[in-house]
Design a protein around this motif. Structure first.
Motif, PDB file in Angstrom:
ATOM      1  N   GLU A  46      49.453 -40.637  79.877  1.00 55.60           N
ATOM      2  CA  GLU A  46      49.839 -41.332  78.670  1.00 55.60           C
ATOM      3  C   GLU A  46      51.041 -42.235  78.915  1.00 55.60           C
ATOM      4  O   GLU A  46      51.899 -41.941  79.742  1.00 55.60           O
ATOM      5  CB  GLU A  46      50.144 -40.355  77.528  1.00 55.60           C
ATOM      6  N   ASP A  60      55.387 -43.605  70.454  1.00 57.87           N
ATOM      7  CA  ASP A  60      55.966 -43.023  69.243  1.00 57.87           C
ATOM      8  C   ASP A  60      56.569 -41.650  69.507  1.00 57.87           C
ATOM      9  O   ASP A  60      57.566 -41.275  68.899  1.00 57.87           O
ATOM     10  CB  ASP A  60      54.899 -42.920  68.154  1.00 57.87           C
ATOM     11  N   SER A  61      55.972 -40.914  70.432  1.00 53.74           N
ATOM     12  CA  SER A  61      56.417 -39.550  70.698  1.00 53.74           C
ATOM     13  C   SER A  61      57.793 -39.483  71.349  1.00 53.74           C
ATOM     14  O   SER A  61      58.432 -38.427  71.326  1.00 53.74           O
ATOM     15  CB  SER A  61      55.399 -38.833  71.587  1.00 53.74           C
ATOM     16  N   GLU A  87      57.092 -30.072  75.123  1.00 58.15           N
ATOM     17  CA  GLU A  87      55.913 -30.944  75.220  1.00 58.15           C
ATOM     18  C   GLU A  87      56.158 -32.194  76.056  1.00 58.15           C
ATOM     19  O   GLU A  87      55.224 -32.953  76.327  1.00 58.15           O
ATOM     20  CB  GLU A  87      55.389 -31.334  73.837  1.00 58.15           C
ATOM     21  N   ASP A  88      57.395 -32.420  76.472  1.00 55.24           N
ATOM     22  CA  ASP A  88      57.682 -33.516  77.400  1.00 55.24           C
ATOM     23  C   ASP A  88      57.403 -33.124  78.847  1.00 55.24           C
ATOM     24  O   ASP A  88      57.479 -33.968  79.746  1.00 55.24           O
ATOM     25  CB  ASP A  88      59.144 -33.957  77.275  1.00 55.24           C
TER      26      ASP A  88
END
Length: 121
Positions: A46, A60-61, A87-88
């Protein structure tokens, strides 16, 4: 020949910070877009951020938490990552493209080997 080498990954607790660097060699990158992508286990690659001569771009995340800098003639691109979340966690890749800025990884011509970022909860 173009080489991209990432550094700065590691293990950090949630809420912490890391700074990734990408050293580029072999070509002048004045007109290149430099980007960062990531891939977590079992997930697709991503887009994270990109920088061109005109502007910066963020997923956006990560907006508001990550900052991309450098590029142009400096041949070094950095990714400052603050307020990290579990989540990173992913392998982070530096990439370069001769096209206009894009979030599409398939449009990037050159890639680094990746650096692991692990965020513990």
């Amino acid at each position: 020949q173009v080489q991209l080498v990432e550094s700065g990954g590691g293990l950090v607790q949630a809420g912490g910070s890391l700074r990734l660097s990408c050293a580029a060699s072999g070509r002048t990158f004045i007109t290149y877009t430099m980007g960062w992508f990531r891939q977590a286990p079992g997930q697709e690659r991503e887009f994270v951020a990109a920088i061109s001569t005109r502007s910066t771009y963020y997923a956006d995340s990560v907006k508001g938490r990550f900052t991309i800098s450098g590029g142009n003639a400096k041949n070094t691109v950095n990714l400052q990552m603050n307020s990290l979340k579990p989540e990173d966690t992913a392998v982070y890749y530096c990439a370069a493209t001769r096209t206009i800025p894009t979030t599409n990884g398939d449009r990037y011509d050159y890639w680094g080997q990746g650096t692991q970022v692990t965020v513990s909860s």
